[in-house]
Write a protein that holds these residues in place. Structure first.
Motif, PDB file in Angstrom:
ATOM      1  N   SER A  44       4.999   1.928  44.958  1.00  0.00           N
ATOM      2  CA  SER A  44       4.186   0.796  44.532  1.00  0.00           C
ATOM      3  C   SER A  44       3.347   0.298  45.704  1.00  0.00           C
ATOM      4  CB  SER A  44       5.059  -0.329  43.997  1.00  0.00           C
ATOM      5  OG  SER A  44       5.795  -0.878  45.072  1.00  0.00           O
ATOM      6  N   GLY A  45       2.298  -0.430  45.395  1.00  0.00           N
ATOM      7  CA  GLY A  45       1.460  -1.000  46.437  1.00  0.00           C
ATOM      8  C   GLY A  45       0.021  -0.535  46.295  1.00  0.00           C
ATOM      9  N   GLU A  46      -0.771  -0.951  47.276  1.00  0.00           N
ATOM     10  CA  GLU A  46      -2.188  -0.584  47.251  1.00  0.00           C
ATOM     11  C   GLU A  46      -2.447   0.515  48.267  1.00  0.00           C
ATOM     12  OE1 GLU A  46      -5.032  -3.624  47.231  1.00  0.00           O
ATOM     13  OE2 GLU A  46      -3.867  -4.930  45.905  1.00  0.00           O
ATOM     14  N   PHE A  47      -3.189   1.509  47.849  1.00  0.00           N
ATOM     15  CA  PHE A  47      -3.481   2.629  48.731  1.00  0.00           C
ATOM     16  C   PHE A  47      -4.973   2.925  48.680  1.00  0.00           C
ATOM     17  CE2 PHE A  47       0.775   3.035  46.983  1.00  0.00           C
ATOM     18  CZ  PHE A  47       1.538   3.052  48.142  1.00  0.00           C
ATOM     19  N   ALA A  48      -5.560   3.074  49.876  1.00  0.00           N
ATOM     20  CA  ALA A  48      -7.008   3.260  49.920  1.00  0.00           C
ATOM     21  C   ALA A  48      -7.369   4.597  50.537  1.00  0.00           C
ATOM     22  CB  ALA A  48      -7.652   2.132  50.721  1.00  0.00           C
ATOM     23  N   GLY A  49      -8.381   5.201  49.971  1.00  0.00           N
ATOM     24  CA  GLY A  49      -8.957   6.396  50.556  1.00  0.00           C
ATOM     25  C   GLY A  49     -10.459   6.236  50.546  1.00  0.00           C
ATOM     26  N   SER A  50     -11.145   7.047  51.335  1.00  0.00           N
ATOM     27  CA  SER A  50     -12.601   6.999  51.274  1.00  0.00           C
ATOM     28  C   SER A  50     -13.133   8.331  51.742  1.00  0.00           C
ATOM     29  CB  SER A  50     -13.150   5.866  52.138  1.00  0.00           C
ATOM     30  OG  SER A  50     -12.928   6.141  53.493  1.00  0.00           O
ATOM     31  N   GLY A  51     -14.391   8.580  51.459  1.00  0.00           N
ATOM     32  CA  GLY A  51     -14.981   9.816  51.937  1.00  0.00           C
ATOM     33  C   GLY A  51     -16.041  10.378  51.027  1.00  0.00           C
ATOM     34  N   ALA A  52     -16.056  11.712  50.944  1.00  0.00           N
ATOM     35  CA  ALA A  52     -17.149  12.441  50.303  1.00  0.00           C
ATOM     36  C   ALA A  52     -17.493  11.887  48.927  1.00  0.00           C
ATOM     37  CB  ALA A  52     -16.788  13.910  50.192  1.00  0.00           C
ATOM     38  N   SER A  53     -18.776  11.676  48.690  1.00  0.00           N
ATOM     39  CA  SER A  53     -19.188  11.188  47.375  1.00  0.00           C
ATOM     40  C   SER A  53     -19.138  12.307  46.343  1.00  0.00           C
ATOM     41  CB  SER A  53     -20.585  10.587  47.454  1.00  0.00           C
ATOM     42  OG  SER A  53     -21.464  11.461  48.107  1.00  0.00           O
ATOM     43  N   SER A  54     -19.122  13.575  46.820  1.00  0.00           N
ATOM     44  CA  SER A  54     -19.048  14.685  45.874  1.00  0.00           C
ATOM     45  C   SER A  54     -17.738  14.636  45.081  1.00  0.00           C
ATOM     46  CB  SER A  54     -19.150  16.010  46.624  1.00  0.00           C
ATOM     47  OG  SER A  54     -18.138  16.084  47.597  1.00  0.00           O
ATOM     48  N   GLN A  55     -16.709  14.074  45.718  1.00  0.00           N
ATOM     49  CA  GLN A  55     -15.402  14.046  45.068  1.00  0.00           C
ATOM     50  C   GLN A  55     -15.212  12.860  44.134  1.00  0.00           C
ATOM     51  OE1 GLN A  55     -11.897  14.320  47.452  1.00  0.00           O
ATOM     52  NE2 GLN A  55     -12.774  15.766  48.879  1.00  0.00           N
ATOM     53  N   GLN A  56     -16.205  11.991  44.017  1.00  0.00           N
ATOM     54  CA  GLN A  56     -15.946  10.732  43.329  1.00  0.00           C
ATOM     55  C   GLN A  56     -15.496  10.920  41.876  1.00  0.00           C
ATOM     56  OE1 GLN A  56     -19.029   7.765  43.344  1.00  0.00           O
ATOM     57  NE2 GLN A  56     -17.705   6.249  42.380  1.00  0.00           N
ATOM     58  N   SER A  57     -16.203  11.772  41.155  1.00  0.00           N
ATOM     59  CA  SER A  57     -15.833  11.978  39.748  1.00  0.00           C
ATOM     60  C   SER A  57     -14.419  12.529  39.634  1.00  0.00           C
ATOM     61  CB  SER A  57     -16.802  12.943  39.092  1.00  0.00           C
ATOM     62  OG  SER A  57     -18.078  12.389  39.063  1.00  0.00           O
ATOM     63  N   ALA A  58     -14.090  13.485  40.492  1.00  0.00           N
ATOM     64  CA  ALA A  58     -12.752  14.054  40.465  1.00  0.00           C
ATOM     65  C   ALA A  58     -11.725  12.985  40.801  1.00  0.00           C
ATOM     66  CB  ALA A  58     -12.667  15.215  41.450  1.00  0.00           C
ATOM     67  N   ASN A  59     -12.050  12.145  41.774  1.00  0.00           N
ATOM     68  CA  ASN A  59     -11.107  11.100  42.164  1.00  0.00           C
ATOM     69  C   ASN A  59     -10.875  10.091  41.052  1.00  0.00           C
ATOM     70  OD1 ASN A  59      -9.800  11.131  44.840  1.00  0.00           O
ATOM     71  ND2 ASN A  59     -11.875  11.595  45.526  1.00  0.00           N
ATOM     72  N   GLU A  60     -11.929   9.779  40.302  1.00  0.00           N
ATOM     73  CA  GLU A  60     -11.746   8.892  39.146  1.00  0.00           C
ATOM     74  C   GLU A  60     -10.671   9.465  38.229  1.00  0.00           C
ATOM     75  OE1 GLU A  60     -15.428   8.536  37.057  1.00  0.00           O
ATOM     76  OE2 GLU A  60     -16.346   7.231  38.565  1.00  0.00           O
ATOM     77  N   ALA A  61     -10.807  10.768  37.946  1.00  0.00           N
ATOM     78  CA  ALA A  61      -9.860  11.415  37.039  1.00  0.00           C
ATOM     79  C   ALA A  61      -8.462  11.462  37.651  1.00  0.00           C
ATOM     80  CB  ALA A  61     -10.344  12.820  36.714  1.00  0.00           C
ATOM     81  N   TRP A  62      -8.400  11.772  38.954  1.00  0.00           N
ATOM     82  CA  TRP A  62      -7.093  11.871  39.614  1.00  0.00           C
ATOM     83  C   TRP A  62      -6.385  10.525  39.658  1.00  0.00           C
ATOM     84  CZ3 TRP A  62      -9.583  15.162  44.011  1.00  0.00           C
ATOM     85  CH2 TRP A  62      -9.623  16.501  43.592  1.00  0.00           C
ATOM     86  N   ILE A  63      -7.146   9.474  39.976  1.00  0.00           N
ATOM     87  CA  ILE A  63      -6.516   8.155  40.064  1.00  0.00           C
ATOM     88  C   ILE A  63      -5.959   7.760  38.699  1.00  0.00           C
ATOM     89  CG2 ILE A  63      -6.983   5.698  40.414  1.00  0.00           C
ATOM     90  CD1 ILE A  63      -8.976   6.536  42.622  1.00  0.00           C
ATOM     91  N   ALA A  64      -6.757   7.990  37.652  1.00  0.00           N
ATOM     92  CA  ALA A  64      -6.275   7.653  36.308  1.00  0.00           C
ATOM     93  C   ALA A  64      -5.025   8.471  35.961  1.00  0.00           C
ATOM     94  CB  ALA A  64      -7.383   7.905  35.291  1.00  0.00           C
TER      95      ALA A  64
END
Lengths: 377, 342, 401
Positions: A44-64
């Motif tokens: 539990s808790g808040e976790f942050a990542g940042s970086g390549a914008s190419s991965q954004q769509s994939a990250n949306e799906a992964w986070i969900a």
């Protein structure tokens, strides 16, 4: 009287704050797998990542997808760019970074500070075909069914300004039966530093031989044609005028035409499946010798039938031990996150929502071997 | 509007009447209150705070300079090889030294901002005159609001509009210009298609700085001495002659400083340039061709996300150069107004 | 054309009396000297004063002398008491052809001036229209009450929407509120210092010069400054909402100082003197009388300043970052603001609606969201503008009473 006006406007502002205050959330509800209280509650808790914008769509799906199994977590991903993402990671302000480029030697060295003596490692998590796309809509050559055929050296000659018209004899020779318009070729490339440019240029460098006179780099090397910021900018520019040709994430170029490149004796159009085939034969880059690092060396000159070698491989950067991580929550998150991301399910989610190529079994095994070394207790 | 004018006149008259008004205030006042120490102390504290706020502004500007220099430091001092490698990586191998890198950017910045000013200036003065001297009184207040609306639209919206609406619509026009005026080197073709060229960006920036120049010049035209205007008209001057003789000379320094303000704004505009321009890296004066110039601000926004630590230092250094340029422009604007006013 | 008129400005002219005399003497010359005199008076536009130009001169000053008119005008700051242009009426000696030419020129210039206004209306109407048409499509309650967490590509969420901008609205409000808290006290106090305390001293001149210079700081430089400052003072890579507030306050302070300065300067001096005469300390005079009188003007000026910075994108992109979820804490973690949201949605491009996508998946959803958020942003800015005007309107009505 006057103070009333001020008082009222102040009250207005404060009330705006109050209305917003309690409602401060607005999260969209996710279909949870195990209903209320289901999933893994230990993380539990808040976790942050940042970086390549190419991965954004994939990250949306992964986070969900990840939050379905770990409903107590809140994860954010800032698509600030690979450079900014890795910088933030090296400062210790994020748990992982997405990066289109593998870490440099000095970055690995720098990471000792935040990885508690160990070094950071990069793992391929996302691979996507780069389409060489064109807009010849008026000639009826756009759309997913039309693919002009080009040799790597032809592409190199176009992108270095030596083929300047669509009815060039070389293009006509490669595309018998296609009526090419008498139209000036406008090359469209990225104006910002990007992993996509680097991948495309390294493909030309490896596959086109002497036809490509420039060195490999993340910034486009000439002032030919037009340039635009980001994939969206390139695609928009191409859509706005006839006779343009450029390179962009294949998932974004569906309304344009795309080039089928010569691989071995066959012509292969871009597709996630064809890109995945190249990944199957990808080897580890011998340059990245540091422990746990998995950097893929894409064989751009592959002759494998049905393989599409122009692709971007994007990495996630993480530590095996984190500084200031007494309860190991960061390490536990990093392990769970990366495990999900490279799992068959995670890769399938990314493929469905971002149009990426799924990592092969062999690559996933290599990556998992590194993920397993993250110390969680 | 009229009330503000009235009040300003009052203030001006009062200034004339009692130039020494501020001298007999503090101390007698403090004593007359029966020597309350708390009142005097509050007075001192308040005075100190006000002065402190003023000094804070000086400090803020000093801090801007200081932190930018601090962050840009690695771009000037340090391993030369690594530095030139970072510059080569940022410029795609087009430059290896800092000045070689920042030179075309400065050129592009000044070119685009200057062009924007050139386009906005006559229109802005025209609108200001229209509001101050041509439109009926009621209409002119409404028009002032409309002009201020233009100023209120965020630059990212102008960027969206420029990239998605203006560019496709103006491509044909610039093509026509290139075909017919192409013999002038400035307009030499082939025109960019889509028209993501210096000319289009300058046009959008002109729209963005238009309200700034307009609102300042409008205020000045409204203050032009009425008597002389009426005298001119009474003597048979046409309206335009009246404006030329009694309004424009009066507002001259104001017009210049207003355009300098607009220029300063155009120099620093980021989003619209970033979203519209197809950037290049040269000293070419070809307004209709793509990939000729880039501005410093848009270059920072474009390269910042992918820059490593040396790259960030370099970009901050270019930001410092931009800061110095806008500082000079604004300082000049200020000098012009004070000189004309003295 | 302006240059020529400028040369006739008498350098030593201080009181404004001379040009009038000069004008009168020249004026008496030209209409009388030729028979065209009557013709010239017929060409006078209807809103001019009286047919007899010569007597009009000395009579009209009555209530206000030219000196006060010029002084009250002020021509911006520091132009007080500036020289007035002397009209060279010798030029107006009319001949038939020159008269026609003058009329033609007048007509052309009028047409150009009206045209310039119409030209300026084109982009305004176009921008507003395009944002409205494209933005309305996605703008609904669901869009305003949800954030972007759990939104995957172009798939609809559980509530049937496609994600929203609640987090960006909260972020924008908090970042702007932070900028207000920093810049309003500093700005107003600085204006108080400039108007009430400094007696035109060297410090005051330096401050007002630097305030002018500061108003021209490019927004991206402000962003770099906030980024560099927080990196140096707090730790490298610090990205949070407050960092954005600092950047915005740097852009806001000059506007606040300038409007407050103007508003304080028009507070009638009688009020101050009356207060001093009653033995009120200067601090109380300023806080209770001067500031209170100028308050509505300051509030409206400040609201206009907020309207200007609330749409800033570039500095927040660098200083405050982007996340998909709501972050209520200004001082920690990334914070999305509306302009950054618009830019991010724009730059993400098409969504992928693959074989596994839900029905109702929209590929161009990001562009729709960008326009809708842009429309909300425009509406907020317009509302703030109206609020500012309303306050200043209420203020003027009260003054009139």
């Amino acid at each position: 009287m006057h103070s009333h006006v001020f008082g009222r406007s102040l009250a207005l502002f404060l009330s705006m704050g109050l209305v917003v205050g309690p409602a401060a959330c607005g999260d969209n509800t996710l279909p949870s797998k195990g209903g209320v209280g289901g999933g893994d509650q230990s993380l539990s808790g808040e976790f942050a990542g940042s970086g390549a914008s190419s991965q954004q769509s994939a990250n949306e799906a992964w986070i969900a997808g990840f939050r379905q199994d770990h409903p107590q977590t809140r994860i954010s991903y800032d698509p600030s760019g690979s450079g900014a993402g890795v910088n933030a990671f090296l400062n210790g302000s994020t748990i992982w970074a997405g990066s289109d480029a593998p870490l440099s030697k000095s970055q690995v060295k720098q990471s000792e500070a935040i990885c508690q003596g160990g070094t950071a490692f990069d793992l391929p998590v996302y691979a996507t075909p780069i389409a060489v796309a064109y807009n010849l809509g008026d000639a009826g050559l756009n759309g997913p069914d039309h693919h002009l055929k080009m040799e790597p050296s032809t592409i190199a000659r176009i992108f270095s300004g030596r083929i300047t018209n669509w009815n060039d004899p070389e293009l006509a020779r490669l595309n018998p039966g296609v009526t090419l318009p008498d139209l000036h070729i406008t090359v469209v490339h990225r104006s910002d530093k990007s992993g996509t440019t680097k991948s495309f240029v390294s493909y030309l460098h490896d596959a086109a031989g002497s036809a490509w006179p420039y060195p490999v780099g993340e910034n486009w090397p000439n002032d030919l044609g037009q340039s635009a910021k980001g994939t969206a900018g390139v695609v928009m520019t191409m859509t706005q005028a006839q006779g343009t040709i450029g390179y962009a994430d294949a998932a974004q170029t569906t309304s344009l035409g795309s080039v089928a490149v010569r691989v071995g004796t066959k012509w292969t159009p871009p597709s996630a499946k064809a890109a995945a085939r190249v990944l199957e034969s990808a080897r580890r880059d011998p340059e990245a010798r540091e422990p746990r690092r998995v950097v893929l060396d894409i064989d751009h000159t592959t002759g494998q039938p049905g393989a599409y070698p122009v692709m971007l491989v994007s990495y996630d950067v993480a530590c095996s031990v984190y500084r200031h991580d007494q309860d190991r929550s960061r390490a536990r998150f990093a392990k769970a996150w990366l495990t999900y991301v490279v799992s068959a399910e995670g890769q399938r989610q990314a493929a469905a929502n971002a149009g990426s190529a799924e990592l092969s079994e062999a690559v996933r095994a290599m990556v998992m071997a590194s993920v397993e070394t993250i110390e969680v207790d | 509007m009229a009330d503000v004018d009235q009040a300003m006149k009052e203030a001006a008259m009062a200034k004339e009447a009692g130039a020494g008004r501020r001298t007999p205030d503090r101390d007698p006042a403090g004593q007359a209150q029966g020597g309350t120490h708390s009142g005097a102390r509050a007075d001192r504290i308040f005075r100190f705070c006000a002065r402190g706020a003023g000094i804070l502004i000086l400090l803020a500007l000093a801090a801007v300079t200081l932190f930018l220099i601090l962050k840009a430091f690695p771009a000037f001092i340090g391993d030369g090889g690594q530095r030139s490698k970072a510059i080569e990586s940022l410029s795609g191998g087009r430059a290896s030294g800092f000045w070689q890198y920042v030179g075309p950017l400065v050129f592009g910045t000044v070119l685009i901002a200057g062009l924007a000013l050139l386009m906005a200036f006559p229109v802005a003065v025209g609108i200001a005159l229209f509001i101050s001297h041509y439109a009926p009184a009621r209409l002119s207040t409404a028009l002032s609001y409309v002009v201020d609306l233009l100023a209120a639209i965020p630059s990212v919206v102008y960027g969206l509009w420029g990239a998605l609406v203006l560019v496709p619509h103006i491509t044909g026009f610039w093509g026509w210009v290139a075909r017919h005026l192409g013999w002038i080197p400035l307009f030499a073709g082939p025109a960019a298609a889509p028209a993501r060229s210096v000319a289009t960006v300058a046009l959008v920036l002109a729209v963005m700085i238009l309200p700034i120049i307009t609102s300042v010049t409008r205020d000045i035209f409204l203050q032009a001495p009425r008597l002389q205007q009426e005298a001119a008209l009474a003597l048979g001057a046409t309206k335009w002659e009246m404006i030329r003789l009694a309004v424009l000379p009066f507002g001259r320094s104001g017009i210049i400083s207003a355009s300098m303000l607009g220029l300063g704004r155009a120099l620093g505009e980021t989003m619209a340039v970033l979203m519209i321009l197809s950037p290049g890296f040269s000293y070419a004066l070809r307004l209709l061709r793509p990939s000729t110039s880039q501005t410093i601000a848009a270059n920072i926004a474009s390269q910042f996300p992918e820059a490593d630590s040396t790259g960030v230092a370099l970009l901050v250094a270019t930001g410092l150069v931009l800061f110095i340029i806008t500082f000079l422009v604004n300082y000049m604007a200020r000098r012009i107004t004070t000189k004309a006013g003295a | 054309m302006m240059g020529r008129a400028d040369e006739t400005w008498p350098g030593s002219n201080k009181d404004g009396e001379t040009p009038m005399k000069d004008m009168r003497s020249r004026a008496s010359l030209s209409p009388v000297s030729s028979a065209g005199g009557s013709a010239s008076s017929t060409s006078v536009s209807p809103d001019s004063v009286s047919p007899g130009p010569v007597p009009a001169g000395p009579e009209t000053p009555g209530s206000e002398s030219p000196a006060t008119a010029a002084d009250g005008g002020g021509a911006g700051k520091g132009a007080d008491g500036g020289p007035l242009p002397v009209i060279d009426f010798g030029k107006f000696k009319p001949t038939r052809s020159s008269l026609r030419a003058r009329k033609r020129k007048n007509l052309i210039m009028t047409a150009l001036i009206v045209l310039s206004f119409l030209v300026a209306l084109i982009p305004l109407v176009s921008v507003l229209w395009v944002s409205l048409v494209n933005g309305v499509e996605r703008l609904n309650l669901d869009f305003l009450t949800h954030n972007m967490s759990g939104v995957v590509g172009g798939n609809p969420t559980a509530t049937g929407g496609y994600g929203g901008i609640l987090h960006a609205i909260i972020g924008t409000l908090e970042v702007t509120l932070g900028a207000m808290v920093i810049s309003i006290p500093i700005g107003v106090m600085c204006a108080v210092y400039l108007v009430e305390y400094s007696h035109g001293g060297r410090l005051a001149r330096a401050i007002s010069l630097l305030v002018d210079v500061m108003s021209g700081i490019p927004s991206i430089v402000a962003g770099l400054f906030a980024f560099s400052m927080f990196a140096t003072l707090v730790g490298p890579g610090t990205v949070n909402g407050f960092s954005g507030s600092v950047a915005l306050s740097l852009l806001m302070i000059p506007t606040v100082v300038k409007t407050s300065e103007d508003m304080l300067a028009v507070v009638p001096n009688d009020l101050r003197e009356a207060a001093y005469a009653l033995g009120v300390t200067q601090q109380r005079t300023i806080t209770r009388i001067v500031l209170r009188t100028a308050l509505p003007g300051i509030v409206s000026g400040t609201i206009l300043a907020i309207a200007r910075v609330i749409g800033e994108t570039a500095p927040l992109l660098i200083a405050s970052g982007f996340i998909a979820t709501t972050n209520p804490n200004l001082f920690s973690g990334r914070m999305t603001t509306l302009p950054v949201y618009v830019y991010n949605e724009y730059s993400e491009g098409l969504a992928v609606c693959g074989p596994g996508a839900a029905s109702g998946c929209l590929t161009d959803i990001r562009m729709q969201r960008a326009w809708a958020a842009a429309l909300v942003l425009i509406l907020i800015v317009l509302l703030l503008n109206l609020l500012g005007r309303l306050i200043s309107r209420i203020f003027s009505v009260q003054e009139a009473k």
